[in-house]
Design an enzyme around this catalytic site. Structure first.
Site, short mmCIF file in Angstrom:
data_model
loop_
_atom_site.label_atom_id
_atom_site.label_comp_id
_atom_site.label_asym_id
_atom_site.label_seq_id
_atom_site.Cartn_x
_atom_site.Cartn_y
_atom_site.Cartn_z
N GLY A 22 0.80 -1.21 0.00
CA GLY A 22 0.00 0.00 0.00
C GLY A 22 0.84 1.27 0.00
O GLY A 22 2.01 1.29 -0.38
N LEU A 374 1.12 -0.96 -9.39
CA LEU A 374 2.58 -0.89 -9.26
C LEU A 374 3.23 -2.26 -9.39
O LEU A 374 4.44 -2.33 -9.62
CB LEU A 374 2.94 -0.26 -7.91
CG LEU A 374 2.44 1.17 -7.69
CD1 LEU A 374 2.89 1.68 -6.33
CD2 LEU A 374 2.94 2.10 -8.79
N VAL A 375 2.45 -3.34 -9.26
CA VAL A 375 3.02 -4.69 -9.41
C VAL A 375 3.64 -4.84 -10.79
O VAL A 375 4.73 -5.43 -10.95
CB VAL A 375 1.94 -5.77 -9.18
CG1 VAL A 375 2.41 -7.14 -9.64
CG2 VAL A 375 1.57 -5.82 -7.70
N ASP A 491 -18.05 48.41 -16.64
CA ASP A 491 -18.64 47.43 -17.56
C ASP A 491 -20.07 47.17 -17.06
O ASP A 491 -20.43 47.55 -15.94
CB ASP A 491 -17.79 46.15 -17.53
CG ASP A 491 -18.42 45.02 -18.32
OD1 ASP A 491 -18.92 45.28 -19.42
OD2 ASP A 491 -18.41 43.88 -17.81
#
Length: 724
Positions: A22, A374-375, A491
Site C-alpha cells: 500500500g 505498481l506490481v 462594464d
C-alpha cells in the site's frame, strides 16, 4: 518544512505492527529522503480500531513518539458506516465501474462527512503555517475544502490513487454527494491523478455537474485556483533492481526454479478484490491450456492472493469461487507429477516477492479496472527475460505500451496473450522491456513525489498573487487620493448586474439605479458605462441619467444627456454576413444557444446550452473562425459563455482613452471579462483598476461579485458627501 501526510489508514496497525504494501510501502523511500533533508514527517490517519476514550491521550502520545503518527479517533459505528459503507459500497465500486455493486445511502454519506470532519479536527490541532499537507485518496475527498476554509493559505495537495470515472459514471452519484465531493477537492492547490484520462474525466465532471470551466487544467473557484495534472506514480527502481541483482535474490530464485522443475513460470500477484479480475484470469489460463495442450506440464501458474476484507461476506464468496476454480483446473489438468496452479493465499515480503518476479516468464496483471498497478512496474525492474501481459484498463498501460495489452473481458484475447508471451523470442522481450524500464527509471517514486511538491508550491505562489489582489469594497485604497475630478468606467454584465440566462433579463435593481444617480449628481464626478451591449439597450436602461454610454465595445459613444450617438471609428462590415452564417449553423447544432446581432459585432451565446456540448462547440468555432479571420476586417474574442466577433478597431481600451477628458483625472475602472483587460492595459498607470470575478487579470485589485461593486459605489457616495 514539515510534511503532514494524511490517509485513511496509518502506516502501522493499531498495535504498532507495520502495514505491508500500500501507500506506506510506496512512499517509504521518498519519506526517508525527505527526513534526510532535515524535514519532519507526521502521518495522520485512522489506526484501524476504535480506541476507548480514556486511553486515547496515552495511545496518541505513544504512536507519535514511536512511529511519528497521529491517530484520528473514530467511534466503531462511525468507522464502519464511513469505511465499509460509503467508501467501499459507493465510491470504490462506482469509480471502478462496478455500478451494480453500488449503494447510495444518505446515512453512510453523512458518516463520510462526519469522518472527514474528524480528520480535519485532528489536523487543526497540529497544523502550523508553512506545513505541507498532502491528502491521499478517495476516503478524504471532502477534507481539502474543510481545511481551505479553516486555513486560506494552507499548502495542500491531494492525490487520487484509484481511477476517476467518466462523467456518465460519476453522475450516478446523487447530486448532493457529487457536488460536495467536487467542491471539497477544489480546496486543494493541486489535485493529482495517475493518468491524463482521469484528469480529463474529473474536469469534464466539474463542467457538467457544476458548470465550472478550466483553463489548461487550472480551475478558479471561490477566490482560489486549483491545478489538476497527471502524475503517474512510480516505484523505487533502485531498490528493486539492486536486490534483484544480489546473490541472495539469485539463490532464492534458483531454488524456486528447482522446486518448479524448471517449468516456465506464469505469475499473478493481487489483493483479493472483485476489481482485480482474478477469477477471469483463471478462466483465461484454463482456456490457454485447452487451446495449447503442448504447454501442459511445461508451465506453472503461481497465484498469489493477498487476503483483504476477510470479514465481508461478498469477499468470502469471491474467495470460495477462486478456491473452487483453482481446484477445478488442477483437477482437470493436473497429474501425479504436475500441478498447473500453485496457490498462495497470503502476502509475501519484499525479499521473497522479488525472487518470484525474477523467476517469472509471464506476468499477468489483468484487472478489470485499476488506478495504476505498481506490481507491473515492480516486475519489470526486477528481471530481464519475462514478458508483461497488462490490462488496458490499468492506469499503468498508459506508461507501458510495449507490454502485451489485453481487454480483461476478452477471454480468448487473454488466452492468446499468455501464449504469445510465453512463446515470445527473448530478443523481442529484451527490446520491449528495456524501453519500459528506461521510462520507469525516469519517473521513480522520488521523482513523482518531488514533482507533486514543486507543482503544489508553484500553484500556492500563484494563489498568493491571485489573492493579494482581492480587496474589500470599503478599503481606503479604493477612495480618491486627491481633489482632482473623478472619472469612473463600469462594464455592465458581470460588473453592475449578474449574468442571466437571457441577456434581456439582466437589468439593474432600483437601488443600483438610485446609487448611480446619486453618484452622477456629485460635483466633479463623471461616469461611463462601457459595454458590449447595443445602443438601444443601454439607452433604455440608463435613460435620463448624465452618463457616458459606450456601446458595442467602443463602436458607439453617447455623451451625457446628448440626444445623438457618434461612431468612434469607420467600418465597412464586409465580413458580417458570412460570419453570421457560420454562427447560425452552430446555433442550429447546439440547443440553448443563440446568435445576437449588433451593428459592429456578432455574439454567439451558449450560457443556456449543455455545458459540455456548448464548450466543445465554442472551441470548434474559435478554431474555424480563426482560420478565416486573417486580413478579413474582424477579430474573435472569447468571453463569459460567449464568442464575440467584432470589427477591427473597436475595443474598450481605445474607447476609454477617447472619452477620458483629461489624464490628470482620478480614474477608476471596473470590469469582469477579457474585453475589459484591454481597458486596464490602455488606461494611465495611476488608474485604479478592479476585476470582478475569479479569472486571472492585470487589474490592480479584485472584487468577488457585483455586490462588491454596489457596496463600493455606496461607500464612495458616503465618502464624497462627507468630505464635501
Amino acid at each position: 518544512m514539515r510534511l503532514i501526510l494524511v490517509s485513511n489508514r496509518l502506516p502501522v496497525q493499531w498495535d504498532g505492527t507495520p502495514n505491508v504494501g500500500g501507500l506506506a510501502t510506496g512512499l517509504s523511500s521518498f519519506l526517508s529522503h525527505w527526513k534526510s533533508q532535515g524535514h519532519e514527517v507526521i502521518w495522520v490517519g485512522w489506526p484501524g480500531k476504535s480506541i476507548p476514550e480514556k486511553e486515547q491521550n496515552l495511545y496518541a502520545k505513544k504512536m507519535l513518539q514511536e512511529h511519528g503518527t497521529i491517530p484520528v479517533f473514530l467511534k466503531q459505528k462511525l468507522a464502519d458506516s464511513f469505511y465499509n459503507g460509503f467508501c467501499n459500497k459507493t465510491i470504490w465500486p462506482l469509480f471502478h465501474y462496478f455500478t451494480a455493486n453500488c449503494e447510495y445511502s444518505d446515512i453512510t454519506f453523512d458518516s463520510y462527512e462526519e469522518a472527514n470532519e474528524e480528520f480535519a479536527k485532528t489536523i487543526r490541532s497540529i497544523y502550523q503555517p508553512g506545513d505541507w499537507v498532502w491528502v491521499h485518496d478517495y476516503h478524504l475527498f471532502l477534507l481539502p475544502g474543510i481545511l481551505r476554509n479553516e486555513f486560506p493559505n494552507i499548502l495542500l495537495s491531494f492525490f487520487l490513487h484509484i481511477p476517476f470515472p467518466t462523467f456518465e459514471i460519476f453522475r450516478l452519484l446523487p447530486e448532493r454527494f457529487r457536488t460536495k465531493i467536487l467542491k471539497g477537492l477544489l480546496g486543494a492547490d493541486l489535485i493529482g491523478f495517475h493518468t491524463q484520462s482521469y484528469t480529463q474525466y474529473f474536469l469534464r465532471s466539474l463542467l457538467r455537474c457544476l458548470g465550472i470551466e478550466n483553463e489548461r487544467g487550472i480551475i478558479y473557484f471561490q477566490n482560489h485556483l486549483t491545478k489538476t495534472a497527471a502524475f503517474p506514480m512510480g516505484i523505487n527502481v533502485e531498490q528493486f533492481s539492486k536486490y534483484a541483482n544480489s546473490i541472495e535474490c539469485d539463490t532464492i530464485a534458483n531454488q524456486i526454479n528447482t522446486n518448479h522443475k524448471n517449468l516456465k513460470q506464469i505469475l499473478s500477484v493481487d489483493r483479493l478484490d472483485y476489481t482485480k479480475g482474478v477469477l477471469q484470469r483463471l478462466n483465461a489460463f484454463e482456456l490457454f491450456l485447452k487451446q495449447n495442450p503442448n504447454w501442459i506440464k511445461r508451465c506453472k501458474l503461481v497465484l498469489v492472493l493477498v487476503p483483504s476484507r476477510t470479514d465481508v461476506s461478498s469477499y468470502q464468496s469471491m474467495k470460495r469461487a477462486i478456491d473452487e476454480k483453482v481446484g477445478a483446473i488442477n483437477g482437470s489438468f493436473g497429474t501425479l507429477d504436475w500441478t498447473p496452479i500453485l496457490y498462495q493465499y497470503k502476502g509475501f515480503p519484499f525479499e521473497e516477492l522479488v525472487p518470484l518476479y525474477k523467476n517469472t516468464h509471464v506476468m499477468l496483471v489483468t484487472p478489470f479496472r485499476d488506478g495504476m498497478n505498481l506490481v507491473a512496474k515492480e516486475f519489470l525492474v526486477s528481471q530481464r527475460n519475462g514478458m508483461l501481459v497488462l490490462s488496458e484498463m490499468a492506469g499503468a498501460s498508459a506508461e507501458l505500451p510495449e507490454a502485451i495489452l489485453v481487454n480483461p473481458n476478452d477471454l480468448s484475447g487473454m488466452a492468446n496473450a499468455i501464449r504469445d508471451a510465453i512463446e515470445m523470442d527473448e530478443t523481442e522481450i529484451l527490446t520491449r522491456n528495456q524501453m519500459m524500464i528506461s521510462r520507469l527509471k525516469e519517473n521513480s517514486v522520488m521523482d513523482w513525489a518531488n514533482k507533486i511538491y514543486l507543482e503544489t508550491e508553484e500553484t500556492a505562489k500563484r494563489n498568493q498573487n491571485f489573492q493579494t489582489k482581492s480587496i474589500s469594497p470599503n478599503s481606503e485604497l479604493l477612495l480618491p487620493k486627491t481633489k482632482q475630478p473623478i472619472f469612473i468606467l463600469f462594464d455592465y454584465d458581470g460588473t453592475l448586474v449578474p449574468f442571466q440566462s437571457l441577456p434581456h433579463l439582466a437589468v439593474p435593481s432600483k437601488d443600483l439605479i438610485t446609487s448611480i444617480t446619486k453618484l452622477s449628481q456629485i460635483a466633479n464626478v463623471s461616469i461611463a458605462i462601457i459595454s458590449g451591449r447595443d445602443r438601444k439597450f443601454l439607452e433604455s436602461i440608463f435613460t435620463g441619467l448624465p452618463l457616458h454610454l459606450v456601446a458595442e465595445h467602443g463602436a458607439w459613444h453617447k455623451a451625457p444627456l446628448e440626444p445623438e450617438w457618434t461612431s468612434l471609428f469607420h467600418s465597412h462590415l464586409d465580413w458580417k454576413k458570412e460570419i453570421k452564417t457560420h454562427l447560425d449553423e452552430f446555433t442550429k447544432r447546439v440547443p440553448g444557444s443563440f446568435t445576437e446581432e449588433k451593428e459592429y459585432s456578432l455574439v454567439w451565446h451558449f450560457r443556456n446550452a449543455d455545458p459540455d456540448i456548448g464548450l466543445n462547440a465554442a472551441r470548434e468555432m474559435l478554431d474555424e473562425l480563426s482560420q478565416i479571420s486573417s486580413n478579413s476586417g474582424f477579430f474573435i474574442q472569447r468571453g463569459n459563455k460567449i464568442i464575440e466577433v467584432r470589427e477591427y478597431g473597436t475595443g474598450k481600451g481605445k474607447a476609454a482613452m477617447k472619452i477620458l477628458p483629461n489624464k490628470e483625472w482620478e480614474t477608476f475602472a471596473f470590469g469582469d471579462d477579457t474585453t475589459d483587460e484591454d481597458m486596464y492595459r490602455e488606461l494611465p498607470e495611476t488608474a485604479i483598476t478592479v476585476k470582478i470575478g475569479k479569472s486571472e487579470t492585470i487589474a490592480k485589485y479584485r472584487f468577488q461579485n457585483t455586490d462588491d461593486v454596489h457596496l463600493w459605489i455606496q461607500n464612495l457616495i458616503n465618502y464624497l458627501t462627507k468630505v464635501s
